[in-house]
Write an enzyme that holds these catalytic residues in place. Structure first.
Site, PDB file in Angstrom:
ATOM      1  N   TYR A 192     -13.966 -21.224  38.405  1.00 46.32           N
ATOM      2  CA  TYR A 192     -14.978 -20.580  37.562  1.00 46.32           C
ATOM      3  C   TYR A 192     -16.106 -20.011  38.429  1.00 46.32           C
ATOM      4  O   TYR A 192     -16.524 -18.868  38.258  1.00 46.32           O
ATOM      5  CB  TYR A 192     -15.516 -21.587  36.539  1.00 46.32           C
ATOM      6  CG  TYR A 192     -16.690 -21.088  35.746  1.00 46.32           C
ATOM      7  CD1 TYR A 192     -16.538 -20.080  34.801  1.00 46.32           C
ATOM      8  CD2 TYR A 192     -17.966 -21.601  35.955  1.00 46.32           C
ATOM      9  CE1 TYR A 192     -17.620 -19.600  34.081  1.00 46.32           C
ATOM     10  CE2 TYR A 192     -19.051 -21.139  35.237  1.00 46.32           C
ATOM     11  CZ  TYR A 192     -18.873 -20.139  34.306  1.00 46.32           C
ATOM     12  OH  TYR A 192     -19.953 -19.663  33.602  1.00 46.32           O
TER      13      TYR A 192
ATOM     14  N   TRP B  94     -21.218 -28.809  31.901  1.00 47.25           N
ATOM     15  CA  TRP B  94     -20.459 -27.567  31.844  1.00 47.25           C
ATOM     16  C   TRP B  94     -18.978 -27.834  32.120  1.00 47.25           C
ATOM     17  O   TRP B  94     -18.104 -27.168  31.583  1.00 47.25           O
ATOM     18  CB  TRP B  94     -21.037 -26.539  32.812  1.00 47.25           C
ATOM     19  CG  TRP B  94     -20.344 -25.212  32.708  1.00 47.25           C
ATOM     20  CD1 TRP B  94     -19.604 -24.598  33.666  1.00 47.25           C
ATOM     21  CD2 TRP B  94     -20.294 -24.334  31.569  1.00 47.25           C
ATOM     22  NE1 TRP B  94     -19.110 -23.398  33.194  1.00 47.25           N
ATOM     23  CE2 TRP B  94     -19.526 -23.223  31.907  1.00 47.25           C
ATOM     24  CE3 TRP B  94     -20.847 -24.408  30.283  1.00 47.25           C
ATOM     25  CZ2 TRP B  94     -19.263 -22.176  31.030  1.00 47.25           C
ATOM     26  CZ3 TRP B  94     -20.596 -23.364  29.402  1.00 47.25           C
ATOM     27  CH2 TRP B  94     -19.818 -22.261  29.778  1.00 47.25           C
TER      28      TRP B  94
ATOM     29  N   GLU C 181     -22.090 -21.759  25.705  1.00 50.19           N
ATOM     30  CA  GLU C 181     -23.366 -22.301  26.199  1.00 50.19           C
ATOM     31  C   GLU C 181     -24.048 -23.141  25.113  1.00 50.19           C
ATOM     32  O   GLU C 181     -24.632 -24.176  25.398  1.00 50.19           O
ATOM     33  CB  GLU C 181     -24.299 -21.187  26.684  1.00 50.19           C
ATOM     34  CG  GLU C 181     -23.811 -20.461  27.924  1.00 50.19           C
ATOM     35  CD  GLU C 181     -23.757 -21.307  29.193  1.00 50.19           C
ATOM     36  OE1 GLU C 181     -24.271 -22.441  29.221  1.00 50.19           O
ATOM     37  OE2 GLU C 181     -23.182 -20.819  30.180  1.00 50.19           O
TER      38      GLU C 181
END
Length: 192
Positions: free
Chosen positions: A16, A46, A38
């Site tokens: 990522y 995350w 988000e």
């Protein structure tokens, strides 16, 4: 190859980081995906969201805001039973509310991309952080974005979530200066 320290915890985070994080995104569907993800991250890591990203894509019709905007209570119940996503009623309902607000912004502003990028006048902010601890959780720009999104009916869009969104979609280059991606994205921004 030197990377931001957060990217070394797993292959998923490294991929990522190396391929997506901080790369400018203008496509509305992709922007909506990051807005939902988000918001889902609030209070979580995350890496948890990255592991569930494919589940989100399946559960939320590949982030098709038109389809999501029509979700009913039956869809909310279906999503609450889906272990491939974060099963939090407020976050699920926020995704639906945000799809509706997103469509209104598209209609009013000719697209979500032009609307969201106007907060930085269309040019990615190039920071020069030496270490992860230097990066702020929010900025005056993310605070202004948060206020405007909330005024337009969006949920789970506080200043910290907005700043994480800005980082993810390349509105700000927050790779540390000795990370290989820092220079790549700085050079990309110069060509924009």
């Amino acid at each position: 190859m030197k990377r931001c320290e957060w990217a070394s915890r797993s292959e998923l985070e490294q991929s990522y980081h190396d391929q997506e994080w901080g790369t400018p995104v203008h496509d509305d569907r992709h922007l909506f995906e990051f807005l939902v993800l988000e918001g889902a991250q609030a209070g979580l890591s995350w890496s948890t969201i990255l592991r569930k990203r494919e589940g989100y894509r399946k559960a939320f019709d590949n982030f098709d805001a038109q389809k999501i905007s029509r979700y009913s209570e039956k869809d909310v119940s279906r999503l609450l039973a889906n272990s491939e996503i974060i099963r939090n009623r407020l976050k699920i309902e926020a995704a639906i509310t945000n799809a509706r607000a997103f469509l209104r912004v598209q209609e009013q502003r000719g697209g979500f991309g032009p609307y969201i990028w106007q907060f930085i006048e269309g040019n990615p902010i190039q920071n020069a952080w030496k270490k992860l601890a230097d990066i702020p959780p929010s900025t005056p720009v993310s605070e202004a974005m948060s206020r405007d999104l909330q005024k337009r009916g969006f949920k789970f869009v506080g200043p910290t979530i907005c700043y994480a969104f800005m980082q993810a979609v390349g509105m700000v280059n927050d790779h540390v200066v000795d990370c290989f991606r820092y220079k790549e994205l700085r050079n990309l921004a110069r060509r924009m």
